[in-house]
Scaffold this motif. Sequence first.
Motif, PDB file in Angstrom:
ATOM      1  N   SER A  71      57.241 -46.765   2.992  1.00 36.20           N
ATOM      2  CA  SER A  71      56.213 -45.713   3.061  1.00 36.20           C
ATOM      3  C   SER A  71      56.820 -44.328   3.284  1.00 36.20           C
ATOM      4  O   SER A  71      57.323 -44.011   4.362  1.00 36.20           O
ATOM      5  CB  SER A  71      55.220 -46.032   4.180  1.00 36.20           C
ATOM      6  N   ARG A  72      56.723 -43.494   2.247  1.00 35.76           N
ATOM      7  CA  ARG A  72      57.220 -42.110   2.347  1.00 35.76           C
ATOM      8  C   ARG A  72      56.361 -41.314   3.335  1.00 35.76           C
ATOM      9  O   ARG A  72      56.855 -40.447   4.043  1.00 35.76           O
ATOM     10  CB  ARG A  72      57.155 -41.426   0.970  1.00 35.76           C
ATOM     11  N   ASP A  73      55.042 -41.644   3.354  1.00 30.52           N
ATOM     12  CA  ASP A  73      54.140 -40.919   4.265  1.00 30.52           C
ATOM     13  C   ASP A  73      54.503 -41.206   5.720  1.00 30.52           C
ATOM     14  O   ASP A  73      54.492 -40.310   6.562  1.00 30.52           O
ATOM     15  CB  ASP A  73      52.675 -41.318   4.005  1.00 30.52           C
ATOM     16  N   GLN A 132      68.226 -38.445  10.897  1.00 25.88           N
ATOM     17  CA  GLN A 132      66.879 -37.918  11.199  1.00 25.88           C
ATOM     18  C   GLN A 132      65.841 -39.034  11.072  1.00 25.88           C
ATOM     19  O   GLN A 132      64.973 -39.198  11.932  1.00 25.88           O
ATOM     20  CB  GLN A 132      66.518 -36.789  10.226  1.00 25.88           C
ATOM     21  N   LYS A 133      65.964 -39.820   9.991  1.00 23.80           N
ATOM     22  CA  LYS A 133      64.999 -40.908   9.770  1.00 23.80           C
ATOM     23  C   LYS A 133      65.121 -41.975  10.846  1.00 23.80           C
ATOM     24  O   LYS A 133      64.138 -42.588  11.247  1.00 23.80           O
ATOM     25  CB  LYS A 133      65.236 -41.546   8.391  1.00 23.80           C
ATOM     26  N   SER A 134      66.347 -42.205  11.299  1.00 21.54           N
ATOM     27  CA  SER A 134      66.585 -43.266  12.293  1.00 21.54           C
ATOM     28  C   SER A 134      65.957 -42.925  13.630  1.00 21.54           C
ATOM     29  O   SER A 134      65.319 -43.769  14.262  1.00 21.54           O
ATOM     30  CB  SER A 134      68.090 -43.480  12.487  1.00 21.54           C
ATOM     31  N   GLY A 147      72.467 -48.135  -2.964  1.00 16.83           N
ATOM     32  CA  GLY A 147      72.146 -47.058  -2.022  1.00 16.83           C
ATOM     33  C   GLY A 147      70.821 -47.247  -1.305  1.00 16.83           C
ATOM     34  O   GLY A 147      70.737 -47.150  -0.081  1.00 16.83           O
ATOM     35  N   LYS A 148      69.768 -47.536  -2.075  1.00 20.53           N
ATOM     36  CA  LYS A 148      68.425 -47.670  -1.463  1.00 20.53           C
ATOM     37  C   LYS A 148      68.405 -48.866  -0.517  1.00 20.53           C
ATOM     38  O   LYS A 148      67.854 -48.791   0.580  1.00 20.53           O
ATOM     39  CB  LYS A 148      67.349 -47.862  -2.552  1.00 20.53           C
ATOM     40  N   LEU A 149      69.005 -49.978  -0.959  1.00 24.95           N
ATOM     41  CA  LEU A 149      69.021 -51.171  -0.093  1.00 24.95           C
ATOM     42  C   LEU A 149      69.793 -50.880   1.193  1.00 24.95           C
ATOM     43  O   LEU A 149      69.395 -51.311   2.285  1.00 24.95           O
ATOM     44  CB  LEU A 149      69.658 -52.357  -0.839  1.00 24.95           C
TER      45      LEU A 149
HETATM   46  N1  ACO Z   1      66.300 -30.265  -2.234  1.00 28.29           N
HETATM   47  C1  ACO Z   1      66.021 -30.960  -1.116  1.00 28.29           C
HETATM   48  N2  ACO Z   1      66.019 -32.320  -1.072  1.00 28.29           N
HETATM   49  C2  ACO Z   1      66.302 -32.980  -2.214  1.00 28.29           C
HETATM   50  C3  ACO Z   1      66.589 -32.295  -3.426  1.00 28.29           C
HETATM   51  C4  ACO Z   1      66.577 -30.874  -3.403  1.00 28.29           C
HETATM   52  N3  ACO Z   1      66.864 -30.165  -4.479  1.00 28.29           N
HETATM   53  N4  ACO Z   1      66.828 -33.221  -4.380  1.00 28.29           N
HETATM   54  C5  ACO Z   1      66.708 -34.448  -3.792  1.00 28.29           C
HETATM   55  N5  ACO Z   1      66.387 -34.290  -2.490  1.00 28.29           N
HETATM   56  C6  ACO Z   1      66.221 -35.334  -1.477  1.00 28.29           C
HETATM   57  C7  ACO Z   1      65.396 -36.527  -1.908  1.00 28.29           C
HETATM   58  O1  ACO Z   1      64.023 -36.267  -1.789  1.00 28.29           O
HETATM   59  C8  ACO Z   1      65.898 -37.555  -0.905  1.00 28.29           C
HETATM   60  O2  ACO Z   1      65.300 -37.298   0.354  1.00 28.29           O
HETATM   61  P1  ACO Z   1      64.521 -38.441   1.153  1.00 28.29           P
HETATM   62  O3  ACO Z   1      65.556 -39.486   1.496  1.00 28.29           O
HETATM   63  O4  ACO Z   1      63.978 -37.768   2.327  1.00 28.29           O
HETATM   64  O5  ACO Z   1      63.511 -38.956   0.223  1.00 28.29           O
HETATM   65  C9  ACO Z   1      67.379 -37.222  -0.746  1.00 28.29           C
HETATM   66  O6  ACO Z   1      67.517 -35.891  -1.227  1.00 28.29           O
HETATM   67  C10 ACO Z   1      68.336 -38.144  -1.503  1.00 28.29           C
HETATM   68  O7  ACO Z   1      67.996 -38.119  -2.864  1.00 28.29           O
HETATM   69  P2  ACO Z   1      67.685 -39.458  -3.674  1.00 28.29           P
HETATM   70  O8  ACO Z   1      67.441 -39.060  -5.074  1.00 28.29           O
HETATM   71  O9  ACO Z   1      66.648 -40.267  -2.962  1.00 28.29           O
HETATM   72  O10 ACO Z   1      68.985 -40.337  -3.534  1.00 28.29           O
HETATM   73  P3  ACO Z   1      70.362 -40.249  -4.333  1.00 28.29           P
HETATM   74  O11 ACO Z   1      70.251 -40.936  -5.625  1.00 28.29           O
HETATM   75  O12 ACO Z   1      70.899 -38.877  -4.309  1.00 28.29           O
HETATM   76  O13 ACO Z   1      71.300 -41.165  -3.383  1.00 28.29           O
HETATM   77  C11 ACO Z   1      72.153 -42.147  -1.413  1.00 28.29           C
HETATM   78  C12 ACO Z   1      71.358 -40.982  -2.003  1.00 28.29           C
HETATM   79  C13 ACO Z   1      71.434 -43.464  -1.704  1.00 28.29           C
HETATM   80  C14 ACO Z   1      72.262 -41.941   0.082  1.00 28.29           C
HETATM   81  C15 ACO Z   1      73.575 -42.149  -2.083  1.00 28.29           C
HETATM   82  O14 ACO Z   1      74.225 -40.965  -1.752  1.00 28.29           O
HETATM   83  C16 ACO Z   1      74.428 -43.327  -1.642  1.00 28.29           C
HETATM   84  O15 ACO Z   1      74.342 -44.403  -2.223  1.00 28.29           O
HETATM   85  N6  ACO Z   1      75.329 -43.131  -0.611  1.00 28.29           N
HETATM   86  C17 ACO Z   1      76.204 -44.189  -0.116  1.00 28.29           C
HETATM   87  C18 ACO Z   1      75.460 -45.279   0.623  1.00 28.29           C
HETATM   88  C19 ACO Z   1      75.138 -44.909   2.048  1.00 28.29           C
HETATM   89  O16 ACO Z   1      75.666 -43.966   2.618  1.00 28.29           O
HETATM   90  N7  ACO Z   1      74.231 -45.707   2.674  1.00 28.29           N
HETATM   91  C20 ACO Z   1      73.881 -45.531   4.071  1.00 28.29           C
HETATM   92  C21 ACO Z   1      74.093 -46.728   4.966  1.00 28.29           C
HETATM   93  S1  ACO Z   1      75.524 -47.657   4.564  1.00 28.29           S
HETATM   94  C22 ACO Z   1      76.934 -46.701   4.950  1.00 28.29           C
HETATM   95  O17 ACO Z   1      77.059 -46.219   6.018  1.00 28.29           O
HETATM   96  C23 ACO Z   1      77.937 -46.554   3.923  1.00 28.29           C
END
Ligand code: ACO
Length: 467
Positions: free
Chosen positions: A298-300, A258-260, A209-211
């Motif tokens: 960078s999260r900031d 949003q990030k994009s 996911g992160k990658l």
């Molecule tokens: N309230 C508000 N925000 C929250 C809360 C909460 N209670 N809990 C978590 N969050 C936020 C996190 O801070 C994070 O935000 P950020 O990205 O701004 O830092 C976000 O929710 C996601 O949470 P994470 O813990 O970072 O990630 P998670 O382990 O839930 O996985 C991911 C998210 C990687 C997108 C997963 O759903 C995934 O693998 N999806 C499939 C892969 C994918 O879609 N990739 C994108 C490109 S490839 C494609 O199109 C398939």
Amino acid sequence: MASQQKNVGILAMEIYFPPTCIQQEVLEVHDEVSKGKYTIGLGQDCMAFCTEVEDVISMSLTAVTSLLQKYKIDPKQIGRLEVGSETVIDKSKSIKTFLMQVFEESGNTDIEGVDSTNACYGGTAALLNCVNWVESNSWDGRYGLVVCTDSAVYAKGPARPTGGAAAIAMLIGPDAPIAFESKFRASHMSHAYDFYKPNLASEYPVVDGKLSQTCYLMALDSCYKRFCHKYEKLEGKQFSVADGDYFVFHSPYNKLVQKSFARLLFNDYLRNASFIDAAAKEKLAPFSTLTGDESYQSRDLEKATQQAAKPLYDVKVQPTTLIPKQVGNMYTASLYAALASLLHNKHNSLAGQRVVMFSYGSGLTATIFSFHLRDGQHPFSLSNIVSVMNVDKKLKSRHEFPPEKFVETMKLMEHRYGAKDFVTSKDCSLLAPGTYYLTEVDSMYRRFYAKKAVGAMTENRSLANGH
Ligand code: ACO
């Protein structure tokens, strides 16, 4: 060399998504994650999914037949049919060949094109193929038809809420209201293991996911730099987000969109784009010396760019987000569902506007291209596309499943994936009239579909091989 055909692009569109869905806030409770994780963290509202009577073939049959019927297109007028999909039903037989049943009935078997596959990018590959064909010397004057169809499902875990399902059909030809600016196109393609489907016995992908997020943003940066460079070379002036009226992104989930957009603004800041005001410059200045790699971590920077980009995001991106937030990731159909959202929200004021599109498919392949929008002539007008798609009605007539029923459906689908020798429930009570559905997979894995009757007096009609 300039094309003989002018304003080649999308003449007409139809979208189909399953009427079955689950609210993301309901899923948050069921999955025992913190409140807001899916709705705010991922930015998603709702997720559509196929039940046992629907799949990528039934959805694309519905989208194609509905488009032909609503625009009164004779199937003989189609000369090329291209399908983009990453949902594997058969390793050899293309989805396009299933769709040929619609055209064979009218005696038209002279249709070029097969399927294109690379994660969420296949629909764009199909679209570029069709547009190139209409612009080429091989074009025979008939329409092209592009179909994007996918069911995005993930194993239980953090990726599951980023599923979705839909099919989109797009008619391609000259004098289109959604016309390609063909000279402004830039791609970035490379090798990465961010999201892939090596296990042919499972419909679920293997995901880092992160990658995948970093790969997506790196590909966006690279495409955007090349796109700007091409524009500047051809137009003799700088390109920045100020030169695009709307920005449409492949949308796995809204937070990445949003990030994009924020990332594009950061690119513009680094290139000294004149529209960036003093306040934004001050916010972004501390990040100007980060290396590329550091900037993705960078999260900031992410926070600062999102804040600086918010006013422009609300104007240039937010109108594109309706369907992706409501239906989820539709893989190949996601980008075009975002375009459909823009048309739905803004169709009265789009003529003369430039829409920049970013397509991404893991693995990875990515392209930025742009459209020039025009009112068009009925039936190929922006307003008619909006009334044919009837997005509001489709969204409002959905059926929300409780989480237990959603999980049960996922389990049944896991069991059915790659299976043979079964009949489905044939329960089409939740489907709209005119929708195709799966009835049976026989002992030779042959799939059979029927169409839900449109009028009360007509029988449900079976399709395929005399069934
Ligand atoms: N309230 C508000 N925000 C929250 C809360 C909460 N209670 N809990 C978590 N969050 C936020 C996190 O801070 C994070 O935000 P950020 O990205 O701004 O830092 C976000 O929710 C996601 O949470 P994470 O813990 O970072 O990630 P998670 O382990 O839930 O996985 C991911 C998210 C990687 C997108 C997963 O759903 C995934 O693998 N999806 C499939 C892969 C994918 O879609 N990739 C994108 C490109 S490839 C494609 O199109 C398939």
